[in-house]
Motif scaffolding. Sequence first.
Motif, PDB file in Angstrom:
ATOM      1  N   LEU A 114      -1.760   9.127   3.511  1.00 24.30           N
ATOM      2  CA  LEU A 114      -1.475   8.266   4.650  1.00 24.30           C
ATOM      3  C   LEU A 114       0.007   7.917   4.646  1.00 24.30           C
ATOM      4  O   LEU A 114       0.537   7.396   3.668  1.00 24.30           O
ATOM      5  N   VAL A 115       0.692   8.215   5.752  1.00 25.22           N
ATOM      6  CA  VAL A 115       2.111   7.922   5.850  1.00 25.22           C
ATOM      7  C   VAL A 115       2.275   6.502   6.369  1.00 25.22           C
ATOM      8  O   VAL A 115       2.081   6.227   7.550  1.00 25.22           O
ATOM      9  N   LEU A 116       2.613   5.568   5.474  1.00 23.30           N
ATOM     10  CA  LEU A 116       2.750   4.173   5.861  1.00 23.30           C
ATOM     11  C   LEU A 116       4.092   3.905   6.533  1.00 23.30           C
ATOM     12  O   LEU A 116       4.211   2.985   7.338  1.00 23.30           O
ATOM     13  N   THR A 117       5.098   4.670   6.202  1.00 25.99           N
ATOM     14  CA  THR A 117       6.420   4.481   6.781  1.00 25.99           C
ATOM     15  C   THR A 117       6.879   5.795   7.411  1.00 25.99           C
ATOM     16  O   THR A 117       7.477   6.639   6.737  1.00 25.99           O
ATOM     17  N   PRO A 118       6.574   6.019   8.691  1.00 25.27           N
ATOM     18  CA  PRO A 118       6.995   7.261   9.341  1.00 25.27           C
ATOM     19  C   PRO A 118       8.507   7.395   9.306  1.00 25.27           C
ATOM     20  O   PRO A 118       9.244   6.411   9.428  1.00 25.27           O
ATOM     21  N   PRO A 119       9.018   8.594   9.107  1.00 26.90           N
ATOM     22  CA  PRO A 119      10.472   8.780   9.043  1.00 26.90           C
ATOM     23  C   PRO A 119      11.132   8.481  10.383  1.00 26.90           C
ATOM     24  O   PRO A 119      10.564   8.747  11.447  1.00 26.90           O
ATOM     25  N   LEU A 120      12.322   7.887  10.315  1.00 28.19           N
ATOM     26  CA  LEU A 120      13.072   7.572  11.534  1.00 28.19           C
ATOM     27  C   LEU A 120      13.872   8.798  11.946  1.00 28.19           C
ATOM     28  O   LEU A 120      15.098   8.864  11.807  1.00 28.19           O
ATOM     29  N   THR A 121      13.161   9.770  12.454  1.00 28.25           N
ATOM     30  CA  THR A 121      13.786  11.022  12.846  1.00 28.25           C
ATOM     31  C   THR A 121      12.953  11.692  13.921  1.00 28.25           C
ATOM     32  O   THR A 121      11.739  11.470  14.012  1.00 28.25           O
ATOM     33  N   THR A 122      13.607  12.466  14.762  1.00 30.97           N
ATOM     34  CA  THR A 122      12.923  13.323  15.725  1.00 30.97           C
ATOM     35  C   THR A 122      13.329  14.760  15.417  1.00 30.97           C
ATOM     36  O   THR A 122      14.030  15.022  14.443  1.00 30.97           O
ATOM     37  N   ALA A 123      12.900  15.688  16.239  1.00 32.21           N
ATOM     38  CA  ALA A 123      13.255  17.086  16.006  1.00 32.21           C
ATOM     39  C   ALA A 123      14.762  17.303  16.063  1.00 32.21           C
ATOM     40  O   ALA A 123      15.292  18.223  15.436  1.00 32.21           O
ATOM     41  N   ILE A 124      15.468  16.447  16.796  1.00 33.64           N
ATOM     42  CA  ILE A 124      16.895  16.654  17.025  1.00 33.64           C
ATOM     43  C   ILE A 124      17.760  15.562  16.425  1.00 33.64           C
ATOM     44  O   ILE A 124      18.895  15.816  16.011  1.00 33.64           O
ATOM     45  N   PHE A 125      17.241  14.326  16.315  1.00 28.71           N
ATOM     46  CA  PHE A 125      18.079  13.195  15.935  1.00 28.71           C
ATOM     47  C   PHE A 125      17.547  12.464  14.704  1.00 28.71           C
ATOM     48  O   PHE A 125      16.345  12.436  14.449  1.00 28.71           O
ATOM     49  N   ASP A 126      18.482  11.861  13.968  1.00 30.41           N
ATOM     50  CA  ASP A 126      18.176  10.924  12.890  1.00 30.41           C
ATOM     51  C   ASP A 126      18.635   9.536  13.308  1.00 30.41           C
ATOM     52  O   ASP A 126      19.666   9.387  13.981  1.00 30.41           O
ATOM     53  N   LEU A 127      17.891   8.509  12.909  1.00 28.47           N
ATOM     54  CA  LEU A 127      18.282   7.124  13.127  1.00 28.47           C
ATOM     55  C   LEU A 127      18.734   6.565  11.780  1.00 28.47           C
ATOM     56  O   LEU A 127      17.943   6.509  10.829  1.00 28.47           O
ATOM     57  N   VAL A 128      20.004   6.188  11.689  1.00 31.61           N
ATOM     58  CA  VAL A 128      20.563   5.742  10.417  1.00 31.61           C
ATOM     59  C   VAL A 128      21.243   4.390  10.607  1.00 31.61           C
ATOM     60  O   VAL A 128      21.791   4.104  11.680  1.00 31.61           O
ATOM     61  N   ARG A 178      22.084   9.902  15.377  1.00 29.19           N
ATOM     62  CA  ARG A 178      22.946  11.040  15.054  1.00 29.19           C
ATOM     63  C   ARG A 178      22.198  12.361  15.249  1.00 29.19           C
ATOM     64  O   ARG A 178      21.000  12.444  14.972  1.00 29.19           O
ATOM     65  N   ARG A 179      22.927  13.360  15.705  1.00 27.71           N
ATOM     66  CA  ARG A 179      22.345  14.689  15.786  1.00 27.71           C
ATOM     67  C   ARG A 179      22.130  15.228  14.385  1.00 27.71           C
ATOM     68  O   ARG A 179      23.023  15.155  13.531  1.00 27.71           O
ATOM     69  N   ARG A 180      20.951  15.783  14.156  1.00 29.79           N
ATOM     70  CA  ARG A 180      20.642  16.306  12.838  1.00 29.79           C
ATOM     71  C   ARG A 180      21.486  17.533  12.511  1.00 29.79           C
ATOM     72  O   ARG A 180      21.809  17.780  11.343  1.00 29.79           O
ATOM     73  N   ALA A 181      21.836  18.300  13.521  1.00 29.63           N
ATOM     74  CA  ALA A 181      22.551  19.556  13.287  1.00 29.63           C
ATOM     75  C   ALA A 181      23.924  19.348  12.684  1.00 29.63           C
ATOM     76  O   ALA A 181      24.336  20.086  11.779  1.00 29.63           O
ATOM     77  N   ASP A 182      24.652  18.346  13.176  1.00 31.82           N
ATOM     78  CA  ASP A 182      26.032  18.171  12.719  1.00 31.82           C
ATOM     79  C   ASP A 182      26.415  16.728  12.412  1.00 31.82           C
ATOM     80  O   ASP A 182      27.555  16.443  12.057  1.00 31.82           O
ATOM     81  N   GLY A 183      25.457  15.791  12.535  1.00 32.88           N
ATOM     82  CA  GLY A 183      25.736  14.395  12.225  1.00 32.88           C
ATOM     83  C   GLY A 183      26.515  13.645  13.281  1.00 32.88           C
ATOM     84  O   GLY A 183      26.883  12.483  13.083  1.00 32.88           O
TER      85      GLY A 183
END
Length: 309
Positions: A114-128, A178-183
């Motif tokens: 069970l994932v209690l803390t889903p990652p803050l990310t989408t296919a394209i972006f990270d939330l930092v 941020r874009r995952r590809a290049d930050g």
Amino acid sequence: MGLVSDVTESDTDRLRALLASQFDLAIGDLTEDARFVEDLAFDSLQMLELHGIASDLGLAYSDGGLAETFGELRSLYHSRTSDGGSAGTRTVAQAGDDGREATATKPASRQGRLVLTPPLTTAIFDLVPPVHSDVPFLYALATSSETGHRWRYQGRVPPVEKFETELWQSVLTQFVVRRRADGEPVGLVVCYGADVNNGHASLGAVFTPRVSGSGQAVQVVGKFLGHVFDNWRFHKIYLEVPEQNFAAIRSGEGKVFEFEGRLKRHFFYQGRYWDRLILAVTRERFQNLRDSELRDSGTNRPAIDTEEE
């Protein structure tokens, strides 16, 4: 050559019928050069739905967006099928509501943990979390003529030192997108004005013009909204939307959010007064949307039937 042409036309007809049904369009509206936003008036939520359909069909899209026209989307679909890919492939077979087999991506919670803390990310972006080096980008975003009028300073340009000092004023949590590809940073999402005792807060988001309106921004906001509901016991999150920006999310009224109020002639911009609209996303509505997404993984959408020889 004729057989290939016939198959291509058949695929086009199926794709056109799927989109017409999903978005309540006339078949004739989906011409080759029909632009989803400019001509068909897709808002951000409808563009997000379009991205979901494309994902179901196995179409990958870049951070620049999926396709601007139906013709571009059709070309992607034909390339996918001509390369031997199967549209709509999923990793787990499930039964649909009508009893027929459907395919869907298996949620992480069904894979043995069970994932209690889903990652803050989408296919394209990270939330930092924002750091000091993000200040120049955030300052430019807050004071730009394209985005600053609807953000905290509403067109004013404060000293950068004052901006950095006030970055966390009345803020519960916030993330740089941020874009995952290049930050590369492309936006900011913020939860502010939290009233923990009474169970509500407000949410704001601002993105660079390239990302705004593409549907990708809405996906990021949805991810952030889930983070807020998962970590604080709010029963409602408010969205304050300038009147002129409501068209970008209008299809979500009654589905994603409720319209709760209007502050008439509340702010001045480009020579006239505008209303500010108060929208609200309730915990129950958001949880129902998320449960539906996990349960169906997009298979509630009409499928494109393909014939197998």
